[in-house]
Design a protein around this motif. Sequence first.
Motif: not given
Length: 371
Positions: A298-299, A302, A306
């Motif tokens: 998820k990180d 984005k 990113n």
Amino acid sequence: MVETLTREQVMAHRIAAQGLHRDRALDPLSSLGLQDSGPTARLALAARTDGEVDPVARGLVDGWTHRGAPHHHPPAERNEIAVAARPFDDADAGARLNWSGPEQRRVGIPAREAVDRAADALVEVVTEPMTKGAASGGVTKLLPDALLRDCRPCGCVHVNEQLFRLSAFPVGVGLDPTQKTLLLTPPPADWERPVEGDPARAARLVLDYLRVLGPAGPREVADFVGTSPTAFAPAWEQALPGLVEVSVEGRRAWLPAGDLDAALGAPDPDVVRLLPPLDPMLQARDRPLLVPDEALRKDLYKIIGNPGALLVDGEIVGTWRPRASGKKLTLELAPLLPLAPDARSRLDDEAERVAAARDLKLAGLTGQAGV
């Protein structure tokens, strides 16, 4: 008999196929290209070569290609990519434009005809290098209202953004990223505009994707191109005779037949690399396979902002972000777990490469708790 590949073998194969060992003549990933956003392409090249990292100096050309995103490509690939970027039919054009059924009915113009109308307008307008705003304004005047959108950020009505982008490359309209303001460039004098989409030539995209991001299936390839698996099925079917089926994590996937031995015997992925956001490695559409840790995934992916990916010996183990101040660059690392001393020592050289690719001086690394 269907061969089974472990996830570790898949990662090792992709690292080798993408030149991340820096042990082969650099191939700018053929028809896939290098997505361009800020210094992304330069950093992707720096991760793969000891040589020139400026895409323009390497002779690469820039244009809106896959998914309407800007990519650098080898000049020799330009015409082939233009054919592959030409939708096969209205279903394919609608999928690439992200038009729903109600949207297509609202427009009242078949999707591929809409692409052609916008392409005709671009050829008429872009006869010399010009800014995107100027080109968009000129194209807007030539199109029917159904193909225009009320743009709140711009505070005006102009041609649909994705339609504008997807119409450019098939008619040879490229991008010049070397100026402070991005310029659209007119078609080369010898440009041959593709009349129809050609699944046999678009199959090249299938083979190139599977060569560097395989094993994978038709859904992943279509998603990379920016269309639906159903719409892109003609290209997949053209490529299928040259593919071999394998099993990865219990699912069916495919590789070019000539790459199976390389995948089974991929060298140990003993490399440390600081991959930029949008790096080719991160373009794989099977993201849970690439990055099993959900929080890290998820990180990394984005909508905006990113981070880069920290690749250590075959695994993406964290993220990194650049912090520039004047001519100095600090890299902020966020590994999931403390890095081994050997990995930490190899990071110094990679960080120097990142700074050099951005024409900055490395000030240091931060955020390495427990390293």
